[in-house]
Write a protein that holds these residues in place. Sequence first.
Motif, PDB file in Angstrom:
ATOM      1  N   SER A  36      -2.838   2.082  13.092  1.00  0.00           N
ATOM      2  CA  SER A  36      -1.526   1.496  12.566  1.00  0.00           C
ATOM      3  C   SER A  36      -1.370   1.957  11.132  1.00  0.00           C
ATOM      4  CB  SER A  36      -1.665  -0.053  12.593  1.00  0.00           C
ATOM      5  OG  SER A  36      -2.875  -0.325  12.011  1.00  0.00           O
ATOM      6  N   ARG A  37      -2.525   1.952  10.332  1.00  0.00           N
ATOM      7  CA  ARG A  37      -2.252   2.439   8.996  1.00  0.00           C
ATOM      8  C   ARG A  37      -2.003   3.954   8.840  1.00  0.00           C
ATOM      9  NH1 ARG A  37      -6.555  -0.291   4.996  1.00  0.00           N
ATOM     10  NH2 ARG A  37      -6.429  -2.187   5.483  1.00  0.00           N
ATOM     11  N   ALA A  38      -2.370   4.832   9.783  1.00  0.00           N
ATOM     12  CA  ALA A  38      -2.031   6.101   9.898  1.00  0.00           C
ATOM     13  C   ALA A  38      -0.182   6.039   9.916  1.00  0.00           C
ATOM     14  CB  ALA A  38      -2.619   7.120  11.138  1.00  0.00           C
ATOM     15  N   ALA A  39       0.166   5.410  10.902  1.00  0.00           N
ATOM     16  CA  ALA A  39       1.552   5.540  11.112  1.00  0.00           C
ATOM     17  C   ALA A  39       2.329   5.079   9.746  1.00  0.00           C
ATOM     18  CB  ALA A  39       1.937   4.296  12.126  1.00  0.00           C
ATOM     19  N   ASP A  43       4.468   7.684   7.143  1.00  0.00           N
ATOM     20  CA  ASP A  43       6.196   7.531   6.897  1.00  0.00           C
ATOM     21  C   ASP A  43       6.216   7.248   5.093  1.00  0.00           C
ATOM     22  OD1 ASP A  43       8.757   6.509   6.973  1.00  0.00           O
ATOM     23  OD2 ASP A  43       7.825   4.521   7.861  1.00  0.00           O
ATOM     24  N   VAL A  44       6.632   8.409   4.801  1.00  0.00           N
ATOM     25  CA  VAL A  44       6.687   8.517   3.371  1.00  0.00           C
ATOM     26  C   VAL A  44       8.172   8.650   2.839  1.00  0.00           C
ATOM     27  CG1 VAL A  44       5.732   9.926   1.238  1.00  0.00           C
ATOM     28  CG2 VAL A  44       4.381   9.428   3.221  1.00  0.00           C
ATOM     29  N   VAL A  45       8.354   7.874   1.804  1.00  0.00           N
ATOM     30  CA  VAL A  45       9.792   8.059   1.195  1.00  0.00           C
ATOM     31  C   VAL A  45       9.725   8.340  -0.494  1.00  0.00           C
ATOM     32  CG1 VAL A  45      10.830   7.078   2.927  1.00  0.00           C
ATOM     33  CG2 VAL A  45       9.930   5.591   1.000  1.00  0.00           C
ATOM     34  N   CYS A  54       4.549   5.444   0.496  1.00  0.00           N
ATOM     35  CA  CYS A  54       4.900   4.783   1.702  1.00  0.00           C
ATOM     36  C   CYS A  54       5.816   3.828   1.638  1.00  0.00           C
ATOM     37  CB  CYS A  54       3.578   3.937   2.229  1.00  0.00           C
ATOM     38  SG  CYS A  54       1.922   5.017   2.289  1.00  0.00           S
ATOM     39  N   ARG A  55       6.482   4.288   2.805  1.00  0.00           N
ATOM     40  CA  ARG A  55       7.751   3.026   3.053  1.00  0.00           C
ATOM     41  C   ARG A  55       7.099   1.801   2.906  1.00  0.00           C
ATOM     42  NH1 ARG A  55      12.729   4.439   5.127  1.00  0.00           N
ATOM     43  NH2 ARG A  55      11.701   6.270   6.209  1.00  0.00           N
ATOM     44  N   ILE A  64      -0.557  -8.252   4.982  1.00  0.00           N
ATOM     45  CA  ILE A  64      -1.650  -7.980   4.033  1.00  0.00           C
ATOM     46  C   ILE A  64      -2.482  -7.144   4.348  1.00  0.00           C
ATOM     47  CG2 ILE A  64      -3.063 -10.160   4.663  1.00  0.00           C
ATOM     48  CD1 ILE A  64      -3.553 -10.629   1.638  1.00  0.00           C
ATOM     49  N   THR A  65      -3.058  -7.086   5.887  1.00  0.00           N
ATOM     50  CA  THR A  65      -4.281  -6.239   6.178  1.00  0.00           C
ATOM     51  C   THR A  65      -3.737  -4.834   6.235  1.00  0.00           C
ATOM     52  OG1 THR A  65      -3.148  -6.673   8.391  1.00  0.00           O
ATOM     53  CG2 THR A  65      -5.107  -8.214   7.743  1.00  0.00           C
ATOM     54  N   LEU A  66      -2.444  -4.401   5.895  1.00  0.00           N
ATOM     55  CA  LEU A  66      -1.755  -3.182   5.928  1.00  0.00           C
ATOM     56  C   LEU A  66      -1.542  -2.750   4.512  1.00  0.00           C
ATOM     57  CD1 LEU A  66       0.080  -3.183   9.401  1.00  0.00           C
ATOM     58  CD2 LEU A  66      -2.333  -2.112   9.020  1.00  0.00           C
ATOM     59  N   GLN A  67      -1.670  -3.573   3.792  1.00  0.00           N
ATOM     60  CA  GLN A  67      -1.155  -3.237   2.406  1.00  0.00           C
ATOM     61  C   GLN A  67      -2.081  -2.380   1.470  1.00  0.00           C
ATOM     62  OE1 GLN A  67      -0.528  -6.839   0.225  1.00  0.00           O
ATOM     63  NE2 GLN A  67       1.212  -7.577   1.593  1.00  0.00           N
ATOM     64  N   GLY A  68      -1.511  -1.791   0.445  1.00  0.00           N
ATOM     65  CA  GLY A  68      -2.230  -0.724  -0.241  1.00  0.00           C
ATOM     66  C   GLY A  68      -2.295   0.861   0.268  1.00  0.00           C
ATOM     67  N   CYS A  69      -1.075   0.884   1.019  1.00  0.00           N
ATOM     68  CA  CYS A  69      -1.050   2.418   1.639  1.00  0.00           C
ATOM     69  C   CYS A  69      -0.705   3.313   0.673  1.00  0.00           C
ATOM     70  CB  CYS A  69       0.404   2.318   2.624  1.00  0.00           C
ATOM     71  SG  CYS A  69       0.634   3.643   3.427  1.00  0.00           S
ATOM     72  N   VAL A  70      -1.604   4.426   1.027  1.00  0.00           N
ATOM     73  CA  VAL A  70      -1.560   5.703   0.267  1.00  0.00           C
ATOM     74  C   VAL A  70      -1.084   6.790   0.990  1.00  0.00           C
ATOM     75  CG1 VAL A  70      -2.622   7.419  -1.250  1.00  0.00           C
ATOM     76  CG2 VAL A  70      -3.231   4.877  -1.536  1.00  0.00           C
TER      77      VAL A  70
END
Length: 324
Positions: A36-39, A43-45, A54-55, A64-70
């Motif tokens: 899920s984090r890889a998806a 997905d970059v904008v 990350c979008r 909240i468990t998926l926040q902080g995407c790089v």
Amino acid sequence: MAGVRGDLGRGWNYDIYGQYGAVVFQEVYRNDFSLSRAALALDVVPDANGNPVCRSSLDPSTPITLQGCVPYDIFGPNGPSQAALDYLQTPGFSNGINTESIVSGQLTGNLGEYGLKSPMANDGIGIALGAEYRRETLDFNVDIAFATGELAGQGGPTPATEGAFDVMEAFGEIRIPLVQDTPFFHDLSFEGGYRYSDYSTGINTSTYKLALNWAPVQDIRFRGSYNRAVRAPNVVELFTPAAIGLGLSDDICAGEDPEERTGFTLEQCVNTGLTPAQYGNVLINPANQYQALLGGNPLLDPETADSYTVGFVFTPTFFRGFSF
């Protein structure tokens, strides 16, 4: 393990024991990727300043468990950043315990003490009789990453498994010397054995053996045997929950000529769900990996096998300690 053995007199001996064993398993699987984090990391904008983000970083509804995407940039000159790897890499935890409990007892007897022997043999009939109780358990636990198939490198979910079965068994063996110490018959003896097993899963099995040994002289012995072996399903095969994952390395009905490649005919492949038009037109997967529905089945029958053995033993009296 604890037990006791002794002599009951007049050719009888006993051996009784109890045994308990436990195998404890613990695993920490590191540096796998979260699907899920890889998806989200792919997905970059551009943000308001034109920088890649990350979008999901611009979406306030991101859990909240998926926040902080790089962003996961595999094309940069230095490869993905450490921050991106820290976001993607997810550990998996699993542990479990497998136990086995056994209580067993047997009697061995020399019936020659009671005159039971062949008139052409010196030794009496030997027998062994016994009973055994055995219980096997499994308690295997996984975290949510394993259970949901979240880890990219696992090929699918790893379900938790719990189950147990027990079995009651009765067995016996016999050895009958038929002819001994006569010309061409230094020893001719028959051996037989039988074991009956009653499993709590509802199956009953029988195993047995028949064997003949012939030593024309002391130095040479010929032997032949027939054995029926049985393997009952274990806890994993009985109770593992069904899940889709990587489970097959070959498609038996793939290729231009499946019958030549694997021996499977059109009729057999149609039984797997293939249509006649697809037979011979299914591409072979170059990765040798296939998805499958994997799991246990409490209705499994035991496997059986028959083996036939012949052989000889050479133990020359003039070469002490040598055996071939």
